[in-house]
Design an enzyme around this catalytic site. Structure first.
Site, PDB file in Angstrom:
ATOM      1  CG  ASP A  24      -8.940   6.679   2.894  1.00 54.53           C
ATOM      2  OD1 ASP A  24      -8.064   7.137   3.449  1.00 54.53           O
ATOM      3  OD2 ASP A  24      -9.142   5.341   2.485  1.00 54.53           O
ATOM      4  CD  GLU A  27      -3.809   9.901   4.346  1.00 55.01           C
ATOM      5  OE1 GLU A  27      -3.961   8.608   4.202  1.00 55.01           O
ATOM      6  OE2 GLU A  27      -3.075  10.476   4.674  1.00 55.01           O
ATOM      7  CG  ASP A  54      -8.028   4.849   6.756  1.00 56.35           C
ATOM      8  OD1 ASP A  54      -7.138   5.302   6.587  1.00 56.35           O
ATOM      9  OD2 ASP A  54      -9.078   4.862   6.318  1.00 56.35           O
ATOM     10  CG  ASP A 102     -10.148   2.082   0.880  1.00 55.19           C
ATOM     11  OD1 ASP A 102      -9.036   2.500   1.092  1.00 55.19           O
ATOM     12  OD2 ASP A 102     -10.653   0.943   0.523  1.00 55.19           O
ATOM     13  CG  HIS A 158      21.735  -8.778   5.195  1.00 56.78           C
ATOM     14  ND1 HIS A 158      21.722  -8.814   6.524  1.00 56.78           N
ATOM     15  CD2 HIS A 158      20.938  -7.599   4.936  1.00 56.78           C
ATOM     16  CE1 HIS A 158      21.221  -7.992   7.276  1.00 56.78           C
ATOM     17  NE2 HIS A 158      20.881  -6.989   6.486  1.00 56.78           N
ATOM     18  CD  GLU A 164      17.484  -0.955   5.353  1.00 54.03           C
ATOM     19  OE1 GLU A 164      16.635  -0.572   4.546  1.00 54.03           O
ATOM     20  OE2 GLU A 164      17.071  -2.128   5.789  1.00 54.03           O
TER      21      GLU A 164
END
Length: 489
Positions: A9, A50, A75, A124, A292, A368
Protein backbone atom coordinates in the site's frame (compact mmCIF):
# COMPACT_ATOMS: atom_id res chain seq x y z
CA UNK A 1 10.59 -22.95 -4.80
CA UNK A 2 8.77 -20.67 -2.38
CA UNK A 3 5.29 -19.25 -2.69
CA UNK A 4 4.69 -15.81 -1.24
CA UNK A 5 1.85 -13.34 -0.81
CA UNK A 6 2.83 -9.69 -1.09
CA UNK A 7 0.48 -7.07 0.38
CA UNK A 8 1.41 -3.47 -0.42
CA UNK A 9 0.00 0.00 0.00
CA UNK A 10 1.03 3.62 -0.36
CA UNK A 11 -0.46 6.95 0.56
CA UNK A 12 0.02 10.68 0.13
CA UNK A 13 -1.44 13.35 2.41
CA UNK A 14 -2.30 16.00 -0.13
CA UNK A 15 -1.78 14.12 -3.43
CA UNK A 16 0.90 15.20 -4.00
CA UNK A 17 2.00 15.56 -0.40
CA UNK A 18 4.01 13.82 2.31
CA UNK A 19 3.93 10.19 1.21
CA UNK A 20 5.00 6.73 2.31
CA UNK A 21 4.55 3.08 1.52
CA UNK A 22 4.23 -0.20 3.36
CA UNK A 23 4.77 -3.75 2.11
CA UNK A 24 4.44 -7.18 3.71
CA UNK A 25 5.71 -10.55 2.47
CA UNK A 26 3.76 -13.55 3.79
CA UNK A 27 4.50 -17.27 3.51
CA UNK A 28 1.55 -18.54 1.46
CA UNK A 29 1.69 -21.98 3.09
CA UNK A 30 1.82 -20.96 6.75
CA UNK A 31 0.45 -17.41 6.77
CA UNK A 32 3.57 -16.23 8.63
CA UNK A 33 4.72 -12.67 8.00
CA UNK A 34 8.29 -12.94 6.77
CA UNK A 35 9.23 -9.35 5.88
CA UNK A 36 7.84 -5.87 6.43
CA UNK A 37 9.03 -2.75 4.62
CA UNK A 38 8.10 0.89 5.14
CA UNK A 39 9.62 4.11 3.84
CA UNK A 40 8.89 7.83 3.79
CA UNK A 41 9.09 9.11 0.19
CA UNK A 42 8.90 12.87 0.55
CA UNK A 43 6.30 14.66 -1.55
CA UNK A 44 4.82 12.43 -4.27
CA UNK A 45 1.36 11.39 -5.43
CA UNK A 46 -0.77 8.65 -3.94
CA UNK A 47 -0.41 6.44 -7.03
CA UNK A 48 3.38 6.76 -7.11
CA UNK A 49 3.49 5.77 -3.43
CA UNK A 50 1.36 2.70 -4.19
CA UNK A 51 3.71 1.64 -6.96
CA UNK A 52 6.72 2.17 -4.69
CA UNK A 53 5.06 -0.09 -2.12
CA UNK A 54 4.51 -2.77 -4.75
CA UNK A 55 8.11 -2.53 -5.90
CA UNK A 56 9.43 -2.81 -2.33
CA UNK A 57 7.27 -5.88 -1.66
CA UNK A 58 8.38 -7.65 -4.84
CA UNK A 59 12.03 -6.92 -4.13
CA UNK A 60 11.69 -8.23 -0.58
CA UNK A 61 10.13 -11.45 -1.89
CA UNK A 62 12.91 -11.77 -4.47
CA UNK A 63 15.53 -11.37 -1.73
CA UNK A 64 13.94 -14.31 0.10
CA UNK A 65 13.71 -16.58 -2.95
CA UNK A 66 14.44 -15.46 -6.52
CA UNK A 67 12.69 -18.60 -7.82
CA UNK A 68 9.47 -18.01 -5.90
CA UNK A 69 5.98 -17.42 -7.25
CA UNK A 70 4.21 -14.36 -5.87
CA UNK A 71 0.56 -13.40 -5.46
CA UNK A 72 0.18 -9.62 -4.96
CA UNK A 73 -2.82 -8.32 -3.03
CA UNK A 74 -3.48 -4.55 -3.05
CA UNK A 75 -6.44 -2.24 -2.45
CA UNK A 76 -5.34 -0.03 -5.37
CA UNK A 77 -7.57 -0.92 -8.30
CA UNK A 78 -5.38 1.21 -10.53
CA UNK A 79 -2.14 -0.66 -9.78
CA UNK A 80 -3.76 -4.10 -9.92
CA UNK A 81 -5.47 -3.46 -13.27
CA UNK A 82 -2.40 -1.82 -14.81
CA UNK A 83 0.05 -4.49 -13.66
CA UNK A 84 -2.38 -7.20 -14.83
CA UNK A 85 -2.28 -5.61 -18.30
CA UNK A 86 -5.98 -4.70 -18.43
CA UNK A 87 -5.50 -0.92 -18.11
CA UNK A 88 -2.98 1.24 -19.91
CA UNK A 89 -0.33 3.13 -17.95
CA UNK A 90 -0.36 6.73 -19.17
CA UNK A 91 1.13 8.75 -16.32
CA UNK A 92 4.86 9.47 -16.86
CA UNK A 93 5.70 9.06 -13.16
CA UNK A 94 4.20 5.56 -13.01
CA UNK A 95 5.46 4.06 -16.27
CA UNK A 96 9.07 3.50 -15.10
CA UNK A 97 7.93 2.17 -11.71
CA UNK A 98 5.56 -0.31 -13.35
CA UNK A 99 8.27 -1.41 -15.77
CA UNK A 100 10.71 -1.89 -12.91
CA UNK A 101 8.17 -3.91 -10.91
CA UNK A 102 7.52 -6.14 -13.94
CA UNK A 103 11.24 -6.96 -14.15
CA UNK A 104 11.71 -8.18 -10.54
CA UNK A 105 10.37 -11.65 -11.37
CA UNK A 106 10.12 -13.36 -14.78
CA UNK A 107 6.78 -12.99 -16.58
CA UNK A 108 4.10 -15.36 -15.36
CA UNK A 109 5.48 -15.74 -11.83
CA UNK A 110 3.47 -12.84 -10.34
CA UNK A 111 -0.32 -12.61 -10.16
CA UNK A 112 -2.44 -9.70 -8.92
CA UNK A 113 -5.65 -9.44 -6.90
CA UNK A 114 -7.62 -6.40 -5.74
CA UNK A 115 -8.76 -6.53 -2.10
CA UNK A 116 -10.82 -4.09 0.00
CA UNK A 117 -8.82 -1.70 2.17
CA UNK A 118 -9.95 -3.44 5.36
CA UNK A 119 -8.16 -6.57 4.18
CA UNK A 120 -4.92 -4.68 3.61
CA UNK A 121 -4.47 -3.34 7.14
CA UNK A 122 -0.86 -4.43 7.68
CA UNK A 123 0.48 -2.61 4.62
CA UNK A 124 -1.79 0.38 5.28
CA UNK A 125 -0.47 0.62 8.86
CA UNK A 126 3.13 0.57 7.66
CA UNK A 127 2.44 3.26 5.05
CA UNK A 128 0.85 5.48 7.70
CA UNK A 129 3.81 4.93 10.03
CA UNK A 130 6.11 6.14 7.28
CA UNK A 131 3.95 9.19 6.59
CA UNK A 132 3.73 9.99 10.31
CA UNK A 133 7.52 9.83 10.54
CA UNK A 134 7.92 12.13 7.56
CA UNK A 135 5.46 14.67 8.91
CA UNK A 136 7.40 14.71 12.18
CA UNK A 137 10.62 15.54 10.35
CA UNK A 138 12.21 12.10 9.94
CA UNK A 139 12.84 12.63 6.23
CA UNK A 140 15.16 9.64 5.97
CA UNK A 141 12.73 7.25 7.63
CA UNK A 142 12.71 3.65 6.50
CA UNK A 143 11.99 0.45 8.38
CA UNK A 144 12.62 -3.23 7.74
CA UNK A 145 11.39 -6.14 9.79
CA UNK A 146 12.30 -9.71 8.91
CA UNK A 147 11.40 -13.02 10.52
CA UNK A 148 14.51 -14.50 12.13
CA UNK A 149 14.21 -17.87 13.87
CA UNK A 150 10.66 -17.26 14.98
CA UNK A 151 11.43 -13.70 16.08
CA UNK A 152 11.58 -10.39 14.28
CA UNK A 153 14.72 -8.45 13.37
CA UNK A 154 14.36 -4.73 12.71
CA UNK A 155 16.63 -2.31 10.92
CA UNK A 156 16.35 1.41 10.39
CA UNK A 157 13.59 3.84 11.26
CA UNK A 158 12.12 4.18 14.72
CA UNK A 159 9.28 1.72 14.74
CA UNK A 160 10.10 -0.77 17.50
CA UNK A 161 6.68 -0.33 19.04
CA UNK A 162 4.81 -0.07 15.76
CA UNK A 163 4.31 3.69 15.78
CA UNK A 164 6.36 6.61 14.59
CA UNK A 165 6.19 10.32 14.02
CA UNK A 166 3.74 13.07 14.60
CA UNK A 167 0.65 13.75 12.56
CA UNK A 168 -2.79 12.31 12.19
CA UNK A 169 -3.08 9.73 9.44
CA UNK A 170 -6.77 9.53 8.72
CA UNK A 171 -8.21 6.99 6.33
CA UNK A 172 -11.96 7.19 6.29
CA UNK A 173 -13.15 3.78 5.25
CA UNK A 174 -12.50 4.54 1.61
CA UNK A 175 -11.37 2.28 -1.15
CA UNK A 176 -9.79 3.01 -4.51
CA UNK A 177 -12.32 3.81 -7.20
CA UNK A 178 -13.64 0.59 -8.67
CA UNK A 179 -16.87 -1.03 -9.70
CA UNK A 180 -19.17 -0.14 -6.84
CA UNK A 181 -17.69 3.33 -6.36
CA UNK A 182 -19.74 6.52 -6.29
CA UNK A 183 -18.90 9.33 -8.68
CA UNK A 184 -19.42 13.00 -8.09
CA UNK A 185 -21.90 14.56 -10.50
CA UNK A 186 -23.47 17.77 -9.27
CA UNK A 187 -26.84 16.04 -9.06
CA UNK A 188 -29.65 15.30 -6.60
CA UNK A 189 -28.19 13.53 -3.63
CA UNK A 190 -24.79 14.77 -4.69
CA UNK A 191 -23.64 11.52 -6.23
CA UNK A 192 -24.11 9.43 -9.34
CA UNK A 193 -23.43 5.75 -8.93
CA UNK A 194 -20.70 3.89 -10.78
CA UNK A 195 -21.68 0.35 -9.88
CA UNK A 196 -20.85 -2.02 -12.68
CA UNK A 197 -24.40 -3.35 -12.59
CA UNK A 198 -26.30 -0.19 -11.62
CA UNK A 199 -27.00 3.05 -13.43
CA UNK A 200 -26.50 6.47 -11.92
CA UNK A 201 -30.08 7.56 -12.30
CA UNK A 202 -31.85 6.03 -9.31
CA UNK A 203 -34.89 8.12 -8.54
CA UNK A 204 -34.33 8.84 -4.87
CA UNK A 205 -30.71 10.01 -4.93
CA UNK A 206 -29.80 7.89 -1.92
CA UNK A 207 -26.29 6.70 -1.24
CA UNK A 208 -25.05 3.30 -2.36
CA UNK A 209 -23.60 0.70 0.00
CA UNK A 210 -20.39 1.97 1.47
CA UNK A 211 -21.26 5.62 0.87
CA UNK A 212 -20.55 7.95 3.76
CA UNK A 213 -23.56 9.97 4.87
CA UNK A 214 -23.69 12.05 8.03
CA UNK A 215 -25.29 15.17 9.45
CA UNK A 216 -23.28 15.77 12.61
CA UNK A 217 -19.56 15.78 13.51
CA UNK A 218 -19.27 12.40 11.85
CA UNK A 219 -18.19 10.52 8.79
CA UNK A 220 -20.55 7.57 8.80
CA UNK A 221 -21.27 4.81 6.36
CA UNK A 222 -23.23 1.67 5.76
CA UNK A 223 -20.85 -1.05 4.85
CA UNK A 224 -18.17 -0.05 7.31
CA UNK A 225 -16.58 3.38 7.28
CA UNK A 226 -13.52 2.35 9.23
CA UNK A 227 -11.29 5.11 10.47
CA UNK A 228 -7.71 4.83 11.62
CA UNK A 229 -6.32 7.75 13.58
CA UNK A 230 -2.64 7.01 14.11
CA UNK A 231 -0.17 9.45 15.51
CA UNK A 232 2.62 9.39 18.01
CA UNK A 233 4.96 12.03 19.28
CA UNK A 234 3.04 14.67 21.14
CA UNK A 235 -0.37 13.37 20.12
CA UNK A 236 -2.89 10.83 21.27
CA UNK A 237 -2.98 7.60 19.32
CA UNK A 238 -6.06 5.47 18.90
CA UNK A 239 -7.34 2.81 16.58
CA UNK A 240 -11.00 3.24 15.79
CA UNK A 241 -12.94 0.44 14.15
CA UNK A 242 -16.38 1.62 13.12
CA UNK A 243 -19.56 -0.39 13.13
CA UNK A 244 -21.80 -0.31 10.04
CA UNK A 245 -23.96 2.77 9.81
CA UNK A 246 -22.57 4.49 12.90
CA UNK A 247 -18.94 5.38 12.35
CA UNK A 248 -18.17 8.71 13.98
CA UNK A 249 -14.84 10.40 14.34
CA UNK A 250 -14.42 13.93 15.60
CA UNK A 251 -10.74 14.80 15.27
CA UNK A 252 -11.03 17.85 17.50
CA UNK A 253 -9.17 17.02 20.66
CA UNK A 254 -6.09 15.10 19.61
CA UNK A 255 -8.10 11.99 20.46
CA UNK A 256 -10.51 9.81 18.58
CA UNK A 257 -14.17 9.56 19.56
CA UNK A 258 -16.55 7.00 18.14
CA UNK A 259 -20.28 6.40 18.30
CA UNK A 260 -20.90 2.68 18.30
CA UNK A 261 -17.21 1.97 17.86
CA UNK A 262 -14.44 0.30 19.81
CA UNK A 263 -11.74 2.77 20.78
CA UNK A 264 -8.44 1.45 22.03
CA UNK A 265 -6.05 4.13 23.26
CA UNK A 266 -2.47 3.44 22.30
CA UNK A 267 -0.77 6.40 23.97
CA UNK A 268 -1.74 9.02 26.52
CA UNK A 269 0.65 11.77 25.48
CA UNK A 270 -1.88 14.18 24.02
CA UNK A 271 -0.99 17.65 22.80
CA UNK A 272 -3.39 20.26 21.44
CA UNK A 273 -4.59 19.06 18.06
CA UNK A 274 -7.25 20.02 15.54
CA UNK A 275 -10.03 21.87 17.31
CA UNK A 276 -8.68 21.35 20.85
CA UNK A 277 -8.52 25.11 21.11
CA UNK A 278 -5.54 25.83 23.36
CA UNK A 279 -5.84 29.34 24.87
CA UNK A 280 -3.22 30.85 22.58
CA UNK A 281 -4.92 29.70 19.36
CA UNK A 282 -7.80 32.15 19.58
CA UNK A 283 -11.12 31.78 17.78
CA UNK A 284 -10.97 29.71 14.57
CA UNK A 285 -12.00 30.81 11.11
CA UNK A 286 -15.18 28.80 10.55
CA UNK A 287 -16.49 28.00 7.09
CA UNK A 288 -20.16 27.08 6.87
CA UNK A 289 -20.39 25.25 3.54
CA UNK A 290 -23.77 25.43 1.79
CA UNK A 291 -24.42 23.45 -1.36
CA UNK A 292 -26.72 25.31 -3.75
CA UNK A 293 -30.35 24.31 -4.20
CA UNK A 294 -31.64 22.04 -6.96
CA UNK A 295 -31.55 22.99 -10.63
CA UNK A 296 -33.60 21.34 -13.42
CA UNK A 297 -30.63 18.99 -13.98
CA UNK A 298 -30.43 17.80 -10.38
CA UNK A 299 -33.40 15.36 -10.32
CA UNK A 300 -32.17 13.94 -13.63
CA UNK A 301 -28.75 13.24 -12.09
CA UNK A 302 -26.80 14.87 -14.87
CA UNK A 303 -23.19 16.05 -14.66
CA UNK A 304 -23.39 19.77 -14.04
CA UNK A 305 -20.05 21.46 -13.53
CA UNK A 306 -18.50 24.77 -14.48
CA UNK A 307 -18.20 23.97 -18.18
CA UNK A 308 -21.85 23.37 -19.04
CA UNK A 309 -25.01 25.40 -19.47
CA UNK A 310 -24.83 27.05 -16.04
CA UNK A 311 -28.47 26.36 -15.06
CA UNK A 312 -30.38 28.51 -12.58
CA UNK A 313 -32.31 27.16 -9.60
CA UNK A 314 -35.61 25.37 -10.12
CA UNK A 315 -38.67 26.28 -8.05
CA UNK A 316 -37.74 23.46 -5.66
CA UNK A 317 -34.19 24.80 -5.46
CA UNK A 318 -35.39 28.31 -4.58
CA UNK A 319 -37.58 26.89 -1.82
CA UNK A 320 -34.57 24.95 -0.48
CA UNK A 321 -32.49 28.15 -0.48
CA UNK A 322 -35.24 29.99 1.42
CA UNK A 323 -35.31 27.27 4.07
CA UNK A 324 -31.53 27.29 4.36
CA UNK A 325 -31.51 31.08 4.71
CA UNK A 326 -34.14 31.01 7.45
CA UNK A 327 -32.21 28.32 9.36
CA UNK A 328 -28.92 30.21 9.09
CA UNK A 329 -30.63 33.42 10.23
CA UNK A 330 -31.89 31.60 13.34
CA UNK A 331 -28.34 30.43 14.01
CA UNK A 332 -27.18 34.04 13.83
CA UNK A 333 -23.43 33.40 13.54
CA UNK A 334 -22.71 34.15 9.85
CA UNK A 335 -20.63 37.32 9.38
CA UNK A 336 -19.86 37.22 5.65
CA UNK A 337 -21.02 35.36 2.52
CA UNK A 338 -18.78 34.16 -0.32
CA UNK A 339 -20.25 32.49 -3.42
CA UNK A 340 -19.09 30.53 -6.43
CA UNK A 341 -19.59 32.55 -9.65
CA UNK A 342 -22.04 30.06 -11.19
CA UNK A 343 -25.71 31.05 -11.51
CA UNK A 344 -27.13 28.42 -9.15
CA UNK A 345 -24.78 29.38 -6.32
CA UNK A 346 -25.14 33.13 -6.79
CA UNK A 347 -28.94 32.76 -6.74
CA UNK A 348 -28.79 30.60 -3.61
CA UNK A 349 -26.41 33.07 -1.96
CA UNK A 350 -28.66 36.03 -2.79
CA UNK A 351 -31.70 34.33 -1.24
CA UNK A 352 -29.74 33.50 1.93
CA UNK A 353 -28.20 36.99 2.05
CA UNK A 354 -31.69 38.51 2.11
CA UNK A 355 -32.42 36.54 5.29
CA UNK A 356 -29.09 37.51 6.89
CA UNK A 357 -28.88 41.14 5.76
CA UNK A 358 -25.36 40.61 4.37
CA UNK A 359 -23.60 41.31 1.08
CA UNK A 360 -22.18 38.53 -1.13
CA UNK A 361 -18.62 38.34 -2.43
CA UNK A 362 -17.98 36.16 -5.50
CA UNK A 363 -14.91 33.89 -5.47
CA UNK A 364 -14.05 32.16 -8.76
CA UNK A 365 -12.08 29.42 -6.97
CA UNK A 366 -15.30 28.05 -5.44
CA UNK A 367 -16.70 27.00 -8.83
CA UNK A 368 -17.62 23.37 -9.52
CA UNK A 369 -15.26 21.02 -11.36
CA UNK A 370 -15.38 21.27 -15.16
CA UNK A 371 -16.71 17.91 -16.40
CA UNK A 372 -15.72 18.53 -20.03
CA UNK A 373 -17.72 16.61 -22.62
CA UNK A 374 -19.70 14.91 -19.85
CA UNK A 375 -21.56 18.11 -18.96
CA UNK A 376 -25.32 17.55 -19.16
CA UNK A 377 -25.02 13.75 -19.48
CA UNK A 378 -26.17 11.10 -17.02
CA UNK A 379 -23.62 8.65 -15.68
CA UNK A 380 -25.15 5.90 -17.82
CA UNK A 381 -24.75 8.05 -20.94
CA UNK A 382 -21.10 8.75 -20.13
CA UNK A 383 -20.47 5.05 -19.59
CA UNK A 384 -21.99 4.27 -22.97
CA UNK A 385 -20.20 7.01 -24.92
CA UNK A 386 -16.80 7.26 -23.19
CA UNK A 387 -16.18 3.99 -21.30
CA UNK A 388 -12.35 4.13 -21.36
CA UNK A 389 -12.20 7.73 -20.19
CA UNK A 390 -14.72 6.98 -17.45
CA UNK A 391 -12.72 3.98 -16.19
CA UNK A 392 -9.55 6.06 -16.08
CA UNK A 393 -11.38 8.85 -14.23
CA UNK A 394 -12.74 6.44 -11.64
CA UNK A 395 -9.30 4.93 -11.10
CA UNK A 396 -7.20 8.07 -10.78
CA UNK A 397 -8.11 11.48 -9.34
CA UNK A 398 -5.53 13.01 -11.69
CA UNK A 399 -7.47 11.82 -14.75
CA UNK A 400 -9.59 14.36 -16.59
CA UNK A 401 -13.06 13.85 -18.06
CA UNK A 402 -13.38 13.53 -21.84
CA UNK A 403 -12.69 16.74 -23.70
CA UNK A 404 -10.15 18.29 -21.35
CA UNK A 405 -12.24 18.96 -18.27
CA UNK A 406 -10.76 19.34 -14.80
CA UNK A 407 -9.40 16.47 -12.70
CA UNK A 408 -10.28 16.12 -9.02
CA UNK A 409 -6.57 16.62 -8.24
CA UNK A 410 -6.64 19.99 -10.02
CA UNK A 411 -9.82 20.93 -8.17
CA UNK A 412 -8.08 20.10 -4.87
CA UNK A 413 -5.17 22.44 -5.64
CA UNK A 414 -7.64 25.23 -6.42
CA UNK A 415 -9.71 24.63 -3.28
CA UNK A 416 -6.62 24.50 -1.05
CA UNK A 417 -5.56 27.91 -2.38
CA UNK A 418 -9.03 29.38 -1.73
CA UNK A 419 -9.04 27.87 1.76
CA UNK A 420 -5.70 29.46 2.61
CA UNK A 421 -6.73 32.87 1.28
CA UNK A 422 -10.08 32.91 3.07
CA UNK A 423 -8.79 31.60 6.40
CA UNK A 424 -6.14 34.34 6.39
CA UNK A 425 -8.71 37.01 5.49
CA UNK A 426 -11.34 35.86 8.00
CA UNK A 427 -9.41 34.66 11.05
CA UNK A 428 -11.78 34.33 14.01
CA UNK A 429 -14.89 34.90 11.85
CA UNK A 430 -17.70 32.67 10.60
CA UNK A 431 -18.10 32.79 6.82
CA UNK A 432 -20.76 31.16 4.66
CA UNK A 433 -19.35 29.62 1.45
CA UNK A 434 -22.06 28.87 -1.11
CA UNK A 435 -20.59 26.32 -3.50
CA UNK A 436 -20.94 22.86 -5.06
CA UNK A 437 -20.54 19.12 -4.43
CA UNK A 438 -16.89 18.66 -5.38
CA UNK A 439 -15.54 21.78 -3.63
CA UNK A 440 -17.38 20.94 -0.38
CA UNK A 441 -16.22 17.32 -0.43
CA UNK A 442 -12.69 18.55 -1.12
CA UNK A 443 -12.77 20.98 1.82
CA UNK A 444 -13.83 18.07 4.04
CA UNK A 445 -11.25 15.66 2.61
CA UNK A 446 -8.41 18.12 3.08
CA UNK A 447 -9.52 18.95 6.62
CA UNK A 448 -9.53 15.25 7.56
CA UNK A 449 -6.29 14.45 5.74
CA UNK A 450 -8.23 11.69 3.98
CA UNK A 451 -7.03 10.12 0.72
CA UNK A 452 -8.36 11.48 -2.59
CA UNK A 453 -10.59 8.47 -3.19
CA UNK A 454 -12.64 9.46 -0.13
CA UNK A 455 -14.45 11.87 -2.49
CA UNK A 456 -16.27 8.83 -3.84
CA UNK A 457 -17.51 7.88 -0.36
CA UNK A 458 -19.38 11.04 0.62
CA UNK A 459 -23.01 11.85 -0.09
CA UNK A 460 -23.91 15.53 -0.31
CA UNK A 461 -27.52 16.64 -0.74
CA UNK A 462 -28.80 19.78 -2.44
CA UNK A 463 -28.94 22.76 -0.02
CA UNK A 464 -27.13 20.77 2.68
CA UNK A 465 -24.94 22.46 5.30
CA UNK A 466 -21.47 21.39 6.46
CA UNK A 467 -18.98 23.23 8.67
CA UNK A 468 -15.21 23.25 9.26
CA UNK A 469 -13.21 25.25 11.81
CA UNK A 470 -9.62 26.26 10.98
CA UNK A 471 -7.24 27.06 13.84
CA UNK A 472 -4.17 29.27 13.99
CA UNK A 473 -1.85 26.26 14.33
CA UNK A 474 -2.96 24.97 10.91
CA UNK A 475 -5.25 22.24 12.19
CA UNK A 476 -8.89 21.83 11.19
CA UNK A 477 -12.00 20.35 12.76
CA UNK A 478 -14.94 19.05 10.73
CA UNK A 479 -17.96 20.05 12.82
CA UNK A 480 -20.92 19.29 10.57
CA UNK A 481 -21.50 17.34 7.37
CA UNK A 482 -24.50 17.08 5.02
CA UNK A 483 -27.03 18.52 7.45
CA UNK A 484 -30.45 18.75 5.78
CA UNK A 485 -32.61 19.09 8.89
CA UNK A 486 -33.70 22.59 7.81
CA UNK A 487 -35.27 21.11 4.66
CA UNK A 488 -37.50 18.81 6.70
CA UNK A 489 -38.93 21.49 8.97
Amino acid sequence: MGEFIVEADGGSRGNPGPAGFGAVVIDAATGETLVERAEYLGVVTNNVAEYRGLLAGLRAAHDLDPAATVHVRMDSKLVVEQMSGRWKIKHPDMKPLAAEAARVFPPGRVTYEWIPREQNKAADRLANEAMDAGVSGETGYSARRESVGGGVAEAGGSVADGTAGTGAGVTAGTADAHAGTDTDADAAGGTARAHADTDADAADGTAGAGTATASTDTAAGTGGAAVDVTAARGRAVADVTAVPGKAAVDVTAGTAKAAGADVKAARSVAAPSAGWGAPDLGAPATFVLLRHGETPLTPQKRFSGSGGTDPALSAAGREQAERAGAALARRGTIQHIVSSPLARTRETAAIVAAHLGLDVTVEDGLRETDFGAWEGLTFAEVRERHPDDLNAWLADTEARPTGGGESFAETAVRIAAVRDELTAAHAGRTVLLVTHVTPIKTFVRLALGAPPESLFRMELSAASVSAIAYYADGNASVRLFNDTSHLRA
